[in-house]
Design a protein around this motif. Structure first.
Motif, PDB file in Angstrom:
ATOM      1  N   ARG A 156      71.510  31.790  35.470  1.00  0.00           N
ATOM      2  CA  ARG A 156      71.864  31.947  34.053  1.00  0.00           C
ATOM      3  C   ARG A 156      73.089  31.099  33.712  1.00  0.00           C
ATOM      4  NH1 ARG A 156      69.580  36.007  30.893  1.00  0.00           N
ATOM      5  NH2 ARG A 156      71.498  36.075  29.676  1.00  0.00           N
ATOM      6  N   ASP A 166      63.599  35.206  30.097  1.00  0.00           N
ATOM      7  CA  ASP A 166      64.525  36.224  29.601  1.00  0.00           C
ATOM      8  C   ASP A 166      65.768  35.592  28.977  1.00  0.00           C
ATOM      9  OD1 ASP A 166      62.669  38.040  30.497  1.00  0.00           O
ATOM     10  OD2 ASP A 166      63.851  38.683  32.235  1.00  0.00           O
ATOM     11  N   TRP A 185      68.286  38.453  44.807  1.00  0.00           N
ATOM     12  CA  TRP A 185      67.829  38.299  43.427  1.00  0.00           C
ATOM     13  C   TRP A 185      68.959  38.433  42.402  1.00  0.00           C
ATOM     14  CZ3 TRP A 185      64.356  36.091  40.688  1.00  0.00           C
ATOM     15  CH2 TRP A 185      64.105  36.478  39.377  1.00  0.00           C
ATOM     16  N   HIS A 231      62.237  32.043  39.261  1.00  0.00           N
ATOM     17  CA  HIS A 231      63.140  31.530  38.231  1.00  0.00           C
ATOM     18  C   HIS A 231      62.531  31.519  36.832  1.00  0.00           C
ATOM     19  CE1 HIS A 231      60.744  27.978  38.976  1.00  0.00           C
ATOM     20  NE2 HIS A 231      61.186  27.514  37.828  1.00  0.00           N
ATOM     21  N   VAL A 286      63.551  34.546  34.910  1.00  0.00           N
ATOM     22  CA  VAL A 286      64.939  34.444  34.450  1.00  0.00           C
ATOM     23  C   VAL A 286      65.020  33.508  33.244  1.00  0.00           C
ATOM     24  CG1 VAL A 286      67.307  33.824  35.090  1.00  0.00           C
ATOM     25  CG2 VAL A 286      65.776  34.846  36.794  1.00  0.00           C
ATOM     26  N   VAL A 321      70.065  35.419  39.890  1.00  0.00           N
ATOM     27  CA  VAL A 321      69.958  35.513  38.431  1.00  0.00           C
ATOM     28  C   VAL A 321      71.284  35.130  37.781  1.00  0.00           C
ATOM     29  CG1 VAL A 321      69.635  37.104  36.490  1.00  0.00           C
ATOM     30  CG2 VAL A 321      68.092  37.206  38.456  1.00  0.00           C
TER      31      VAL A 321
END
Length: 136
Positions: free
Chosen positions: A82, A123, A74, A117, A120, A78
């Motif tokens: 990103r 966020d 994870w 996803h 992510v 991430v």
């Protein structure tokens, strides 16, 4: 006084929903975007309410295959996702534009509601806000 800078943080309302959990339900308020690269298995396109399918906002095929819902990966997932999002601001434009008008729902097909996803992506959108215009 100097030029007033706009906030770079989004204050939009971004909700997440599993595609299967929305079947047979009233559409959520605001705009709805499917953010998976592949259409969810076993779901008819006519049974899902969505405004746009944003395949380019999803992780690359290579990253998706590498992660494949393995929670121990994870943190690295991430980080890589990103970076992909930061390199593709135009893929996020429809979501950012919709956020300026009201709530947004991101639909995803993953079973896992914690390690996927869309978490992510939400966020990232909330943390990064609008990219600055050139010359600002």
């Amino acid at each position: 006084m100097g030029k007033q800078r706009r906030s770079t943080r989004s204050t939009g309302d971004i909700r997440l929903a599993r595609v299967r959990d929305t079947l047979g339900q009233e559409p959520p308020p605001g705009r709805v975007f499917l953010v998976d690269r592949l259409w969810p298995r076993g779901v008819r396109k006519t049974s899902v309410h969505y405004d746009a399918w944003l395949q380019d906002a999803a992780p690359s095929t290579e990253l998706r295959r590498w992660f494949h819902a393995e929670p121990e990966r994870w943190g690295e997932f991430v980080e890589h996702y990103r970076a992909e999002l930061a390199d593709s601001p135009e893929a996020l434009r429809p979501i950012r534009d919709a956020l300026a008008e009201g709530p947004v729902t991101l639909l995803y097909g993953a079973r896992d509601t914690e390690y996927n996803h869309a978490v992510v992506l939400r966020d990232f959108l909330l943390q990064t806000g609008e990219p600055e215009e050139p010359g600002e």
